[in-house]
Design an enzyme around this catalytic site. Sequence first.
Site, PDB file in Angstrom:
ATOM      1  N   HIS A  72      -9.542   1.099   4.806  1.00 30.45           N
ATOM      2  CA  HIS A  72      -8.383   1.245   5.515  1.00 30.45           C
ATOM      3  C   HIS A  72      -8.595   2.435   6.759  1.00 30.45           C
ATOM      4  CE1 HIS A  72      -4.065   2.719   6.438  1.00 30.45           C
ATOM      5  NE2 HIS A  72      -3.941   1.402   5.762  1.00 30.45           N
ATOM      6  N   ASN A 130       0.880  -1.087   0.009  1.00 28.49           N
ATOM      7  CA  ASN A 130      -0.014  -0.112  -0.070  1.00 28.49           C
ATOM      8  C   ASN A 130       0.841   1.199   0.084  1.00 28.49           C
ATOM      9  OD1 ASN A 130      -2.026   2.016   0.361  1.00 28.49           O
ATOM     10  ND2 ASN A 130      -2.227   1.473   2.384  1.00 28.49           N
ATOM     11  N   TRP A 131       0.953   1.765  -1.235  1.00 25.90           N
ATOM     12  CA  TRP A 131       2.062   3.167  -1.398  1.00 25.90           C
ATOM     13  C   TRP A 131       1.281   4.413  -0.651  1.00 25.90           C
ATOM     14  CZ3 TRP A 131       4.082   2.254  -6.867  1.00 25.90           C
ATOM     15  CH2 TRP A 131       5.123   1.213  -7.096  1.00 25.90           C
ATOM     16  N   LYS A 132       0.263   4.322  -0.472  1.00 28.14           N
ATOM     17  CA  LYS A 132      -0.519   5.522   0.080  1.00 28.14           C
ATOM     18  C   LYS A 132      -0.277   6.676  -0.704  1.00 28.14           C
ATOM     19  CE  LYS A 132      -0.036   3.565   4.801  1.00 28.14           C
ATOM     20  NZ  LYS A 132      -0.026   3.725   6.034  1.00 28.14           N
ATOM     21  N   SER A 188       3.189  -2.315  10.279  1.00 23.41           N
ATOM     22  CA  SER A 188       4.782  -2.042  10.673  1.00 23.41           C
ATOM     23  C   SER A 188       5.257  -3.667  10.521  1.00 23.41           C
ATOM     24  CB  SER A 188       5.018  -1.553  11.932  1.00 23.41           C
ATOM     25  OG  SER A 188       4.592  -0.176  12.146  1.00 23.41           O
ATOM     26  N   GLY A 236       2.310   2.294  10.810  1.00 21.17           N
ATOM     27  CA  GLY A 236       3.246   3.257  10.420  1.00 21.17           C
ATOM     28  C   GLY A 236       3.804   3.814  11.609  1.00 21.17           C
ATOM     29  N   GLU A 290      -6.960   4.867   7.805  1.00 24.09           N
ATOM     30  CA  GLU A 290      -6.729   6.227   7.263  1.00 24.09           C
ATOM     31  C   GLU A 290      -8.081   6.737   6.682  1.00 24.09           C
ATOM     32  OE1 GLU A 290      -3.087   5.625   5.417  1.00 24.09           O
ATOM     33  OE2 GLU A 290      -2.258   5.018   7.316  1.00 24.09           O
ATOM     34  N   GLY A 348       4.958   1.333   4.815  1.00 23.80           N
ATOM     35  CA  GLY A 348       6.277   1.960   4.823  1.00 23.80           C
ATOM     36  C   GLY A 348       7.578   1.038   4.263  1.00 23.80           C
ATOM     37  N   GLU A 407      -5.682  -5.082  10.561  1.00 21.23           N
ATOM     38  CA  GLU A 407      -4.548  -4.116  10.767  1.00 21.23           C
ATOM     39  C   GLU A 407      -4.704  -2.952  12.064  1.00 21.23           C
ATOM     40  OE1 GLU A 407      -2.651  -2.805   6.851  1.00 21.23           O
ATOM     41  OE2 GLU A 407      -4.390  -1.451   7.083  1.00 21.23           O
TER      42      GLU A 407
HETATM   43  C1  PEP Z   1      -0.728   0.364   5.949  1.00 21.80           C
HETATM   44  O1  PEP Z   1      -0.701   1.228   5.473  1.00 21.80           O
HETATM   45  O2  PEP Z   1      -1.859  -0.474   5.659  1.00 21.80           O
HETATM   46  C2  PEP Z   1       0.200  -0.224   6.653  1.00 21.80           C
HETATM   47  C3  PEP Z   1       0.102  -1.501   7.445  1.00 21.80           C
HETATM   48  O3  PEP Z   1       1.224   0.484   6.999  1.00 21.80           O
HETATM   49  P1  PEP Z   1       2.648   0.214   7.675  1.00 21.80           P
HETATM   50  O4  PEP Z   1       2.956  -1.182   7.228  1.00 21.80           O
HETATM   51  O5  PEP Z   1       3.447   1.330   7.370  1.00 21.80           O
HETATM   52  O6  PEP Z   1       2.302   0.167   9.047  1.00 21.80           O
END
Ligand code: PEP
Length: 265
Positions: free
Chosen positions: A109, A21-23, A227, A187, A111, A249, A181
């Site tokens: 998600h 997931n590049w966001k 993460s 993050g 976010e 990330g 998640e």
């Molecule tokens: C995500 O954006 O879904 C995610 C899990 O991010 P990260 O790996 O940076 O925690």
Amino acid sequence: MARHNKTILITMSRTPIIAANWKMNIGPAEAKEFLAAFKNEITCECKAVDKVIVPPFITIPAVMEVLNGCTCVGVGAQDVSDRDNGAFTGEISTTMLNELGCKYVVLGHSERRQYHGETNAYINKKIKKALAAGIIPIYCIGETLEQREGGQLETVLKSQVVEGLEGLTAEEVAGLVIAYEPVWAIGTGKTASAADAQDAHAFIRGVIAATFGQDAADKVRLQYGGSVKPGNAAELMSQPDIDGALVGGAALKADSFAAIIKAAV
Ligand code: PEP
């Protein structure tokens, strides 16, 4: 939480699925550089793991151009509208995603829930829209730290599963990807322990079994997200109910995303 019955898992084969997931990172030019490096790390023969890249909308055509029909990497979008078309400024439709060749769409998600007020009911509409268009939803669920510490983990996960998937058939649920998640792990560099992650995944699979039947629960693929990095991916993915990872990330660099994929093989 009850542990999942491992005897069932011995007879199951769920192909692992690792998604990047590049966001709001990586524009078209940078995506081409990423893919040039990534192709050196991952060969098209590697069929043991489904690999997915989820770029910002504007980057999708560049990713498709470089992949040039190679189906060893699936491409997803980070969201989609619950409407068909029309006066919905800023929205993207399932028809548009299909025109670009997107196979997946990330929905719900945290976010989007946090910054755009998306609710389980609204996400449910998007999930149905995606399924109607033949696009596989990667449905994200997970609790905040406050909810976990307040003893609400199971209540939150159950309502996200039941309300988010309301009205779907068992067959549709079987074909989904659900990403667990924990919001406090996204993050932040904090990862759920493998045991805690497994417990949550087993709980989610149990809710699916109770709501949609054991066959759907055995087939649906559950990713862990929060993460994930090369150093913790293998342990997380060795858990019986964890079928892959949704990576933020650590998926922004080709070598680290490739290392996570290799950990799933
Ligand atoms: C995500 O954006 O879904 C995610 C899990 O991010 P990260 O790996 O940076 O925690």
